[in-house]
Design a protein around this motif. Structure first.
Motif, PDB file in Angstrom:
ATOM      1  N   LEU A 145     -18.630   1.871  16.510  1.00 56.52           N
ATOM      2  CA  LEU A 145     -18.894   2.800  15.417  1.00 56.52           C
ATOM      3  C   LEU A 145     -19.103   2.083  14.090  1.00 56.52           C
ATOM      4  O   LEU A 145     -19.924   2.502  13.283  1.00 56.52           O
ATOM      5  CB  LEU A 145     -17.752   3.815  15.309  1.00 56.52           C
ATOM      6  N   LYS A 174     -22.573   0.692  14.310  1.00 51.50           N
ATOM      7  CA  LYS A 174     -23.576   1.758  14.338  1.00 51.50           C
ATOM      8  C   LYS A 174     -23.806   2.346  12.954  1.00 51.50           C
ATOM      9  O   LYS A 174     -24.924   2.737  12.617  1.00 51.50           O
ATOM     10  CB  LYS A 174     -23.113   2.843  15.305  1.00 51.50           C
ATOM     11  N   ASP A 175     -22.750   2.413  12.138  1.00 50.30           N
ATOM     12  CA  ASP A 175     -22.871   3.006  10.808  1.00 50.30           C
ATOM     13  C   ASP A 175     -23.505   2.077   9.789  1.00 50.30           C
ATOM     14  O   ASP A 175     -23.959   2.522   8.750  1.00 50.30           O
ATOM     15  CB  ASP A 175     -21.498   3.442  10.304  1.00 50.30           C
ATOM     16  N   SER A 212     -22.981  -0.353  23.151  1.00 52.99           N
ATOM     17  CA  SER A 212     -21.564  -0.043  23.367  1.00 52.99           C
ATOM     18  C   SER A 212     -20.939  -0.962  24.413  1.00 52.99           C
ATOM     19  O   SER A 212     -19.756  -1.304  24.309  1.00 52.99           O
ATOM     20  CB  SER A 212     -21.393   1.419  23.776  1.00 52.99           C
TER      21      SER A 212
END
Length: 125
Positions: free
Chosen positions: A50, A53-54, A67
């Protein structure tokens, strides 16, 4: 006759339950450590994915795009305490992530290895 009342807290009840489980099943600490390790593995794998990804500026940062790579990095960090110097300096929270993964779960993994070693030693004797 005096009745002594003992205030039961969550942790005292948890300690009582764990102590009884260990007394009835000698391999229970091993199971608890495995469960704790797997929980840390899932949490840190998801966190790394995460975080990558951000962010938009993670070109080539391992585990930021996939992932499976994020979970592999988390497993590698938990089991070996490895280090990567590919983290961009402008994202200090990634250093905090690495600090969190060194402090708790690496010790849990060391205890797990100790239980495995003790089990093998007792089996061989």
């Amino acid at each position: 006759m005096t009745i002594i009342q003992v205030e039961e807290t969550f942790f005292s009840l948890l300690g009582y339950l764990v102590e009884n489980r260990i007394a009835s099943n000698p391999s229970f600490p091993f199971v608890v450590i495995i469960v704790i390790f797997l929980v840390f593995y899932i949490i840190f794998g998801l966190l790394w994915y995460l975080v990558g990804k951000d962010s938009n500026d993670v070109d080539g940062l391992y585990g930021a795009d996939n992932s499976n790579d994020a979970f592999f990095l988390a497993l590698q960090m938990l089991s070996t305490g490895g280090y990567t110097d590919e983290i961009p300096l402008k994202h200090g929270y990634r250093y905090l992530y690495f600090l969190m993964i060194f402090v708790g779960p690496t010790i849990i993994f060391a205890i797990l290895i100790g239980f495995i070693n003790d089990g093998i030693t007792s089996f061989m004797d």
